[in-house]
Design an enzyme around this catalytic site. Structure first.
Site, PDB file in Angstrom:
ATOM      1  N   CYS A 132       0.861  -1.192   0.000  1.00 47.15           N
ATOM      2  CA  CYS A 132       0.000   0.000   0.000  1.00 47.15           C
ATOM      3  C   CYS A 132       0.894   1.239   0.000  1.00 47.15           C
ATOM      4  O   CYS A 132       1.728   1.383  -0.875  1.00 47.15           O
ATOM      5  CB  CYS A 132      -0.971  -0.033   1.176  1.00 47.15           C
ATOM      6  SG  CYS A 132      -2.146  -1.407   1.118  1.00 47.15           S
ATOM      7  N   ASP A 187      -8.304  -0.837  -8.569  1.00 44.11           N
ATOM      8  CA  ASP A 187      -7.841  -0.055  -7.420  1.00 44.11           C
ATOM      9  C   ASP A 187      -8.007   1.426  -7.753  1.00 44.11           C
ATOM     10  O   ASP A 187      -7.350   1.947  -8.655  1.00 44.11           O
ATOM     11  CB  ASP A 187      -6.370  -0.383  -7.143  1.00 44.11           C
ATOM     12  CG  ASP A 187      -5.848   0.278  -5.879  1.00 44.11           C
ATOM     13  OD1 ASP A 187      -6.503   1.218  -5.379  1.00 44.11           O
ATOM     14  OD2 ASP A 187      -4.782  -0.145  -5.400  1.00 44.11           O
ATOM     15  N   HIS A 219      -7.524  -3.835  -3.403  1.00 45.39           N
ATOM     16  CA  HIS A 219      -6.439  -3.091  -2.767  1.00 45.39           C
ATOM     17  C   HIS A 219      -6.204  -3.665  -1.372  1.00 45.39           C
ATOM     18  O   HIS A 219      -7.144  -3.885  -0.613  1.00 45.39           O
ATOM     19  CB  HIS A 219      -6.828  -1.612  -2.666  1.00 45.39           C
ATOM     20  CG  HIS A 219      -5.786  -0.767  -2.015  1.00 45.39           C
ATOM     21  ND1 HIS A 219      -4.652  -0.351  -2.671  1.00 45.39           N
ATOM     22  CD2 HIS A 219      -5.707  -0.256  -0.770  1.00 45.39           C
ATOM     23  CE1 HIS A 219      -3.915   0.388  -1.857  1.00 45.39           C
ATOM     24  NE2 HIS A 219      -4.532   0.452  -0.697  1.00 45.39           N
TER      25      HIS A 219
END
Length: 262
Positions: A132, A187, A219
């Site tokens: 991330c 995403d 995600h």
């Protein structure tokens, strides 16, 4: 079996709490930096670090939010639903915004100095993996320190392409190592158009890279303590990461042997 301890890494005039995972034995072992996601240090990241360490690496997982104080353990129960994940993420967005290009460069240099000072860490460049926001941080790190980071794997990273003057994709020209990107399907923080822009920048800079779309994966798909976890995509991520680490450190070892032979 790898074991994990908590250490304090000197950073500027302070310190950053970090997990340190290492294999059995004296080493020295090649080192890996693991850049956390926005939910911070917690058991899931220790588990991931140990899985990497079991393959013969010393792994450092620093608290990237150390300027805000000691790492706060996230209650995994708060990550069980997309709604709770979103609310938790909103709370740390201010901290994420503080990870500027300059901050990442300075902190990463300190993390690398810490690893270089350990007897159980092999000399030479390290590899990095990030998740991330950590995937974005990892890219900024190798752009800032291309002589000290040999490879980066970035998983479900967002905002690799923005309209900002210091957008991560604009700095790839400094990268001399290998990059791997795993993008989550659909995403919103890294759209198909943004992926194409990133790949065009990488191609123009002549960077060695692989960019893959994990179709059907949300995600955050690597994080087993959240509602976003996708086991199939997570196992694919491990295979890609380990292949990159094996290539990177095999090539480094070959370069050292060539230097000795020469």
């Amino acid at each position: 079996m790898a074991r994990t301890t908590t250490v304090q890494v000197p950073v500027g005039d302070g310190s950053a709490e970090a997990y340190l995972a290492r294999p059995d034995g004296d080493g020295p072992f090649p080192a890996v930096l693991l850049f956390m996601d926005a939910f911070g240090l917690r058991p899931r990241l220790a588990e991931m670090a140990e899985r990497i360490a079991d393959r013969g690496h010393v792994v450092l997982v620093p608290n990237l939010f150390h300027r805000a104080g000691p790492a706060i353990m996230v209650d995994a129960a708060l990550l069980d639903t997309p709604e709770e994940r979103a609310r938790s993420y909103e709370k740390v967005m201010r901290l994420v915004a503080g990870l500027t290009t300059q901050v990442v460069a300075a902190d990463t240099a300190a993390f690398l100095d810490f690893l270089a000072g350990r007897d159980d860490v092999a000399p030479g460049p390290v590899a990095a993996t990030g998740y991330c926001m950590g995937g974005t941080t990892a890219l900024r790190a190798i752009e800032a320190l291309p002589d000290r980071i040999a490879a980066v794997a970035s998983f479900h990273a967002g905002r690799l392409v923005t309209d900002a003057a210091d957008s991560p994709h604009l700095g790839v020209g400094s990268v001399t190592g290998e990059l791997y990107f795993a993008h989550a399907d659909q995403d919103k923080s890294m759209t198909v158009e943004q992926i194409a822009t990133l790949e065009a920048a990488l191609d123009a800079a002549g960077v060695r890279y692989r960019s893959e779309l994990y179709v059907g994966a949300p995600h955050g798909f690597t994080m087993a303590d959240t509602a976003a976890y996708d086991e199939r995509a997570a196992e694919r991520h491990w295979a890609a990461l380990f292949a990159l680490l094996d290539r990177t450190f095999r090539q480094h070892a070959a370069s050292l042997e060539a230097g000795v032979d020469g």
